[in-house]
Write a protein that holds these residues in place. Structure first.
Motif, PDB file in Angstrom:
ATOM      1  N   LYS A   1      -2.969  17.992   5.900  1.00  9.02           N
ATOM      2  CA  LYS A   1      -2.138  17.870   7.097  1.00  9.02           C
ATOM      3  C   LYS A   1      -1.696  16.430   7.334  1.00  9.02           C
ATOM      4  CE  LYS A   1      -4.146  21.869   9.463  1.00  9.02           C
ATOM      5  NZ  LYS A   1      -4.956  22.355  10.615  1.00  9.02           N
ATOM      6  N   ASP A   2      -2.391  15.470   6.723  1.00  5.08           N
ATOM      7  CA  ASP A   2      -2.031  14.049   6.832  1.00  5.08           C
ATOM      8  C   ASP A   2      -0.845  13.791   5.909  1.00  5.08           C
ATOM      9  OD1 ASP A   2      -1.876  11.238   6.666  1.00  5.08           O
ATOM     10  OD2 ASP A   2      -4.025  11.033   7.023  1.00  5.08           O
ATOM     11  N   LYS A   3       0.275  13.390   6.475  1.00  2.00           N
ATOM     12  CA  LYS A   3       1.506  13.218   5.698  1.00  2.00           C
ATOM     13  C   LYS A   3       1.682  11.800   5.142  1.00  2.00           C
ATOM     14  CE  LYS A   3       2.433  17.457   6.312  1.00  2.00           C
ATOM     15  NZ  LYS A   3       2.151  18.389   5.205  1.00  2.00           N
ATOM     16  N   ASP A   4       0.685  10.956   5.312  1.00  4.25           N
ATOM     17  CA  ASP A   4       0.699   9.650   4.653  1.00  4.25           C
ATOM     18  C   ASP A   4       0.854   9.896   3.146  1.00  4.25           C
ATOM     19  OD1 ASP A   4       0.072   7.236   3.449  1.00  4.25           O
ATOM     20  OD2 ASP A   4      -1.524   6.739   4.862  1.00  4.25           O
ATOM     21  N   PRO A   5       1.818   9.249   2.466  1.00  7.28           N
ATOM     22  CA  PRO A   5       2.088   9.602   1.060  1.00  7.28           C
ATOM     23  C   PRO A   5       1.061   9.112   0.052  1.00  7.28           C
ATOM     24  CG  PRO A   5       3.452   7.763   1.729  1.00  7.28           C
ATOM     25  CD  PRO A   5       2.746   8.220   2.961  1.00  7.28           C
TER      26      PRO A   5
ATOM     27  N   PHE B   1      -2.229 -21.265   1.632  1.00  7.01           N
ATOM     28  CA  PHE B   1      -2.305 -20.368   2.786  1.00  7.01           C
ATOM     29  C   PHE B   1      -1.818 -21.072   4.047  1.00  7.01           C
ATOM     30  CE2 PHE B   1      -5.365 -17.987   0.176  1.00  7.01           C
ATOM     31  CZ  PHE B   1      -4.937 -16.692   0.439  1.00  7.01           C
ATOM     32  N   SER B   2      -1.202 -20.304   4.911  1.00  8.37           N
ATOM     33  CA  SER B   2      -0.842 -20.797   6.257  1.00  8.37           C
ATOM     34  C   SER B   2      -1.152 -19.701   7.254  1.00  8.37           C
ATOM     35  CB  SER B   2       0.636 -21.167   6.318  1.00  8.37           C
ATOM     36  OG  SER B   2       1.433 -20.045   6.010  1.00  8.37           O
ATOM     37  N   ASN B   3      -1.321 -20.065   8.449  1.00 10.26           N
ATOM     38  CA  ASN B   3      -1.774 -19.122   9.467  1.00 10.26           C
ATOM     39  C   ASN B   3      -0.603 -18.303  10.008  1.00 10.26           C
ATOM     40  OD1 ASN B   3      -3.441 -17.795  11.215  1.00 10.26           O
ATOM     41  ND2 ASN B   3      -3.403 -19.386  12.785  1.00 10.26           N
ATOM     42  N   ASP B   4      -0.409 -17.108   9.440  1.00  9.49           N
ATOM     43  CA  ASP B   4       0.629 -16.199   9.925  1.00  9.49           C
ATOM     44  C   ASP B   4      -0.006 -14.823  10.081  1.00  9.49           C
ATOM     45  OD1 ASP B   4       2.807 -14.679  10.528  1.00  9.49           O
ATOM     46  OD2 ASP B   4       3.759 -14.832   8.553  1.00  9.49           O
ATOM     47  N   THR B   5      -0.384 -14.516  11.290  1.00 13.67           N
ATOM     48  CA  THR B   5      -1.063 -13.243  11.553  1.00 13.67           C
ATOM     49  C   THR B   5      -0.081 -12.116  11.835  1.00 13.67           C
ATOM     50  OG1 THR B   5      -1.258 -13.816  13.900  1.00 13.67           O
ATOM     51  CG2 THR B   5      -3.100 -14.402  12.458  1.00 13.67           C
ATOM     52  N   THR B   6       1.212 -12.416  11.825  1.00 13.66           N
ATOM     53  CA  THR B   6       2.203 -11.381  12.140  1.00 13.66           C
ATOM     54  C   THR B   6       2.776 -10.719  10.893  1.00 13.66           C
ATOM     55  OG1 THR B   6       4.018 -12.987  12.131  1.00 13.66           O
ATOM     56  CG2 THR B   6       2.861 -12.642  14.222  1.00 13.66           C
ATOM     57  N   GLY B   7       2.429 -11.229   9.716  1.00 15.34           N
ATOM     58  CA  GLY B   7       2.987 -10.690   8.475  1.00 15.34           C
ATOM     59  C   GLY B   7       2.552  -9.252   8.224  1.00 15.34           C
ATOM     60  N   THR B   8       3.457  -8.458   7.671  1.00 15.41           N
ATOM     61  CA  THR B   8       3.165  -7.051   7.367  1.00 15.41           C
ATOM     62  C   THR B   8       3.671  -6.696   5.963  1.00 15.41           C
ATOM     63  OG1 THR B   8       5.246  -6.277   8.325  1.00 15.41           O
ATOM     64  CG2 THR B   8       3.315  -6.335   9.780  1.00 15.41           C
ATOM     65  N   ILE B   9       3.025  -5.719   5.363  1.00 14.92           N
ATOM     66  CA  ILE B   9       3.489  -5.161   4.101  1.00 14.92           C
ATOM     67  C   ILE B   9       3.149  -3.678   4.102  1.00 14.92           C
ATOM     68  CG2 ILE B   9       1.345  -5.859   2.906  1.00 14.92           C
ATOM     69  CD1 ILE B   9       3.082  -6.149   0.358  1.00 14.92           C
ATOM     70  N   GLN B  10       4.154  -2.849   3.798  1.00 13.97           N
ATOM     71  CA  GLN B  10       3.976  -1.397   3.889  1.00 13.97           C
ATOM     72  C   GLN B  10       4.596  -0.692   2.698  1.00 13.97           C
ATOM     73  OE1 GLN B  10       5.865  -0.658   7.729  1.00 13.97           O
ATOM     74  NE2 GLN B  10       3.847  -0.379   8.676  1.00 13.97           N
ATOM     75  N   LEU B  11       3.960   0.408   2.304  1.00 12.34           N
ATOM     76  CA  LEU B  11       4.510   1.258   1.250  1.00 12.34           C
ATOM     77  C   LEU B  11       5.619   2.114   1.849  1.00 12.34           C
ATOM     78  CD1 LEU B  11       4.198   2.398  -1.714  1.00 12.34           C
ATOM     79  CD2 LEU B  11       2.732   4.161  -0.696  1.00 12.34           C
ATOM     80  N   LYS B  12       6.809   2.082   1.226  1.00  9.75           N
ATOM     81  CA  LYS B  12       7.951   2.831   1.742  1.00  9.75           C
ATOM     82  C   LYS B  12       8.354   4.006   0.860  1.00  9.75           C
ATOM     83  CE  LYS B  12       8.702   0.613   5.525  1.00  9.75           C
ATOM     84  NZ  LYS B  12       8.521   1.311   6.832  1.00  9.75           N
ATOM     85  N   LYS B  13       7.995   3.932  -0.415  1.00 12.83           N
ATOM     86  CA  LYS B  13       8.351   5.022  -1.324  1.00 12.83           C
ATOM     87  C   LYS B  13       7.227   5.192  -2.330  1.00 12.83           C
ATOM     88  CE  LYS B  13      11.467   6.114  -5.155  1.00 12.83           C
ATOM     89  NZ  LYS B  13      12.519   5.586  -6.056  1.00 12.83           N
ATOM     90  N   TYR B  14       6.831   6.458  -2.558  1.00 11.48           N
ATOM     91  CA  TYR B  14       5.759   6.717  -3.496  1.00 11.48           C
ATOM     92  C   TYR B  14       6.195   7.687  -4.585  1.00 11.48           C
ATOM     93  CZ  TYR B  14       1.640   8.557  -5.739  1.00 11.48           C
ATOM     94  OH  TYR B  14       0.740   8.947  -6.701  1.00 11.48           O
ATOM     95  N   ALA B  15       5.943   7.317  -5.789  1.00  9.88           N
ATOM     96  CA  ALA B  15       5.949   8.210  -6.951  1.00  9.88           C
ATOM     97  C   ALA B  15       4.841   7.669  -7.843  1.00  9.88           C
ATOM     98  CB  ALA B  15       7.295   8.199  -7.668  1.00  9.88           C
ATOM     99  N   PRO B  16       4.221   8.508  -8.671  1.00  7.30           N
ATOM    100  CA  PRO B  16       3.088   8.004  -9.455  1.00  7.30           C
ATOM    101  C   PRO B  16       3.437   6.811 -10.327  1.00  7.30           C
ATOM    102  CG  PRO B  16       3.780  10.196 -10.202  1.00  7.30           C
ATOM    103  CD  PRO B  16       4.456   9.938  -8.915  1.00  7.30           C
TER     104      PRO B  16
END
Length: 818
Positions: free
Chosen positions: A572-576, A699-714
């Motif tokens: 039921k979890d649609k996370d890819p 390194f620098s202090n950036d706590t706002t950075g994000t990285i996300q998976l947008k498309k999945y195929a094996p």
């Protein structure tokens, strides 16, 4: 006058029809809508589900799957090598029969070709083919689901036929058959069987080298060797994509060498010594070649043998029936024995005495080598010698498998012996001492074990461990002693039944030879009766392991893993893209989870070496930081009512994250040790070999950075990143440099290994699209080379076989005129 071409062809055609009939009869449930249940094929369906689904939806090969062990190449799971056209030839040779019936048909055909190449008449060749094809191990591997092994075994005999033809000066035909059948043998994709075939070929080659030196015909030897070498090269061509990807993967798999330095005494150039020799045949277990249940057959509960349980005391029947196996050999467990037929063993021994063809000596050397190496850790000197010094041997496990060579050579020598008797029946008189020796070593030993079934130990190491556990639980010594005696009684019953059975088959066979010697039956009738005797002997043994009971409805076999409540809840979890740890199952020997989810476990004999070590040193010890870095979102825990309940792991780190620091370590030992006490979200553990990629990174202090998976195929992962400064991203994906290419905004980008098994990358400030694509050159270029090689080979084969057919036809016409 009868047509000589017809005279040559009709016995061969009759043999093919007979083999087809026998195959259809044995596998008749396949043609009644049922399917054979094969345990490893069920595992395969779980292992390959993501691959098969991707192939069905796109028409392309993914070449990678994330459904097992965090992610691994699909090469040794399910990959179609479309450039290899020999696959179509294989289908034709199997007469279009469904698996596994087609493999058994190939057993017959392959050995028949070998017999004919050795100059046997078709009817005698049929006897040999029946003896070889019904060897018990060949059916046991089928019911176990080792289809590629059965497939590869089927092509061993015709490859040997090509070698014999070449060394007997039929150079063109020998070379062509080598190219054809070796290409098909390699295509079966079981390199361990191919390796054993190479060992046998080497021994035969050395024999012919000695013969040609003695006969002062070395040019003939090198001519034969040359055409066989060219044939082997041509055979490799169509398989280049498979061989290239496999060779590339091997060094990174459990077949490769570890970088860790602990337990160094157990390490070889491939598998660890204990693991490689775990399935070693017992020395006295070799008696199963003559008596199938010399060690009790398969590892079944003794309760399944009512006749064996009959003499056991009533008060001990429960514990013996449930807790002890019918098998008492040296292996951890087994699906069944290696049995070649009692009368075949008799003919093999007699043949070694009476056959004049010196080819029997290299064949005996092959038999002896296979037996000694099959003993594995029970004959440690030779095993260690091969593991340490023979190239490639340490890449394979289960020494018992090399008995396929004994199963190949024993029927050859046996039929050579039978041929000699048919041609010179008086030899049974002139060589009667050898007849009595052969009877003594077969019928005599069988009778001895029938009368004295306790001659060898009837208690296994597994039994001793169970007795120790009973003692620890408070069982008195008298109870253990009584239990041992009753367990021995049950097993004596099993052994005695098969011992007298083998005795009778040897004596009946010897009686048929006596009748022929006395001219009471003719040669053709002898051949028919011997064939029937062999079938009546071996087929019931095969049926113990592959019979009607092993079939089920198609819907049941083709849906081996019905969804559990835990599966349905997780789906039921649609996370890819997240992983599941199923601790309600045998996590790292389980394919059911992979059928529905991306599992941190799985079922595979050649997983990635580093991941295997991660299991051994971290996951099996419950290191949650490692579970978290693998994005283990759900953990299925045992539940008595439903079998398993999924628990959400809120600390799973997701598909990728930016770390706040990294730690450079000097080697694999330090890398692994660092995982025992680190925070995966905060720190990346980096091997010093990748340090150069971090030289210009700060390194620098950036706590706002994000990285996300947008498309999945094996085989294609797309991420979007957003940060004000350069960041070090860790991706919860398995590192494998041989094919994974990374890019940032469409431009190639370097990446490195982190946390022993994962990927990491320096991501520049700003908004970016990051993509990982699996594009192994070994497959892409290998497929093109395979296609070109296949076309070349098929054209050459058409030319050679066309020439040979014309020569045979012309010879037949000339014979008719004469």
């Amino acid at each position: 006058m009868k047509n000589p071409v017809y005279q040559k062809l009709w016995p061969v055609a009759a043999a093919v029809v007979l083999f087809l009939f026998i195959t259809l009869a044995y596998f008749h449930p396949l043609f009644e809508g049922k399917r054979l249940f094969q345990s490893d094929i069920s595992h395969f369906m779980g292992m390959s589900k993501e691959i098969v689904d991707y192939r069905a939806s796109t028409g392309k090969e993914p070449l990678w799957t994330n459904s097992m062990f965090g992610g691994m190449p699909a090469y040794q799971i399910s990959t179609i090598h479309k450039g290899n056209l020999m696959t179509y030839i294989d289908t034709i040779l199997q007469a279009g029969l469904p698996r596994p019936a087609g493999f058994v048909f190939l057993y017959f055909i392959g050995f028949f070709i070998l017999m004919m190449a050795m100059g046997m008449k078709p009817w005698l060749s049929i006897v040999g083919s029946v003896a070889f094809a019904f060897s018990s191990f060949f059916f046991i591997v089928i019911v176990a689901g080792h289809n590629s092994e059965a497939h590869a075994i089927a092509y061993m005999a015709p490859v040997i036929a090509s070698i014999l033809l070449a060394f007997r000066k039929k150079y063109l035909l020998g070379g062509a058959l080598m190219a054809l059948f070796l290409s098909l043998q390699i295509n079966a994709n079981h390199l361990q069987i191919t390796y054993y075939l190479a060992l046998m070929s080497l021994i035969i080659g050395v024999y012919y080298l000695v013969v040609k030196i003695r006969e002062k015909q070395l040019p003939d030897f090198f001519k034969a060797l040359g055409v066989l070498f060219v044939g082997a090269l041509l055979a490799i061509g169509p398989n280049i994509s498979n061989l290239w990807t496999t060779m590339e993967y091997t060094s990174y798999s459990t077949r490769g060498q570890s970088e860790l330095t602990d337990h160094a005494h157990q390490k070889t150039s491939g598998l660890d010594r204990d693991y490689a020799t775990q399935w070693s045949y017992g020395v006295d277990e070799s008696l199963t070649l003559l008596i199938p249940n010399a060690k009790g057959g398969a590892s079944d509960a003794l309760g399944n043998y009512p006749s064996a349980m009959a003499p056991v005391k009533d008060e001990l029947k429960g514990i013996i029936a449930q807790n002890h196996s019918s098998y008492w050999g040296d292996q951890p467990f087994t699906s069944g024995p290696v049995y070649v037929g009692a009368f075949i063993v008799f003919l093999f021994i007699l043949g070694m005495f009476i056959v004049e063809d010196k080819l029997k000596w290299p064949l005996f050397a092959v038999f002896a080598l296979s037996l000694l190496l099959a003993w594995g850790k029970n004959f440690a000197f030779m095993t260690n010698l091969f593991l340490d010094f023979v190239p490639g041997y340490a890449k394979f496990r289960a020494p018992t498998m090399i008995l396929v060579l004994a199963e190949l050579v024993m029927p050859i020598v046996a039929i050579l012996g039978l041929k000699k008797i048919i041609e010179q029946p008086e030899i049974l008189k002139t060589k009667k001492l050898y007849v009595f020796i052969s009877l003594g070593l077969t019928a005599g030993v069988s009778l001895l074990l029938y009368i004295f079934p306790g001659t060898f130990s009837l208690i296994s190491k597994t039994d001793l461990a169970a007795f120790a556990a009973y003692t620890k639980q408070g069982a008195p010594e008298s109870v253990i002693s009584d239990l041992t005696a009753n367990l021995e009684l049950a097993r004596k019953t099993i052994l005695s039944a098969d011992a007298i059975r083998s005795f009778l088959f040897v004596m009946i066979g010897a009686g048929l030879l006596w009748l022929y010697m006395k001219k009471l039956i003719k040669a053709n009738l002898l051949i028919v009766l011997v064939t029937l005797l062999i079938m009546i002997d071996i087929i019931p043994v095969d049926s113990r392991y592959l019979g009607v009971k092993n079939y089920d409805r198609k819907t049941v076999v083709e849906n081996p893993f019905p969804a559990t409540m835990a599966d349905e809840l997780i789906l039921k979890d649609k996370d890819p893209d997240f992983r599941v740890a199923n601790v309600a199952a045998n996590t790292y020997q389980d394919a059911s989870t992979s059928y529905y989810h991306k599992s941190i476990g799985g079922y595979h004999a050649a997983k990635l070496k580093r991941y295997d070590e991660l299991i051994q040193y971290q996951l099996s010890k419950g290191n949650m930081e490692v579970f978290n870095m693998l994005n283990t979102k759900y953990i299925i825990v045992p539940d008595s009512a439903s079998g398993g309940i999924p628990k959400l792991n809120s600390n799973a780190l997701g598909n990728a994250w930016f770390v706040r620091g990294y730690k450079i370590v000097p080697n694999a030992d330090a890398e692994m040790n660092s995982l025992s006490s680190f925070k995966a979200k905060e720190t990346a553990i980096i091997d010093s070999r990748f340090e150069n990629q971090l030289q210009n990174f700060k390194f620098s202090n950036d706590t706002t950075g994000t990285i996300q998976l947008k498309k999945y195929a094996p085989n294609d992962l797309v991420y979007e990143s957003k940060s004000k400064t350069d960041q070090l991203a860790v991706f919860s994906e398995i590192y494998y440099a041989k094919g994974w290419n990374a890019s940032i905004d469409g431009k190639p980008a370097p990446y490195l290994r982190a946390n022993y098994v994962l990927r990491a990358m320096v991501v520049p400030a700003g908004n970016h699209t990051i993509e990982y694509k699996f594009e192994p050159r070994s497959y892409i270029l290998g497929t093109k080379l395979s296609l070109a090689s296949s076309i070349l080979l098929l054209l050459l084969l058409a030319g050679v076989f066309g020439t040979e057919i014309r020569k045979e036809y012309q010879a037949a016409i000339e014979k008719k005129k004469a």
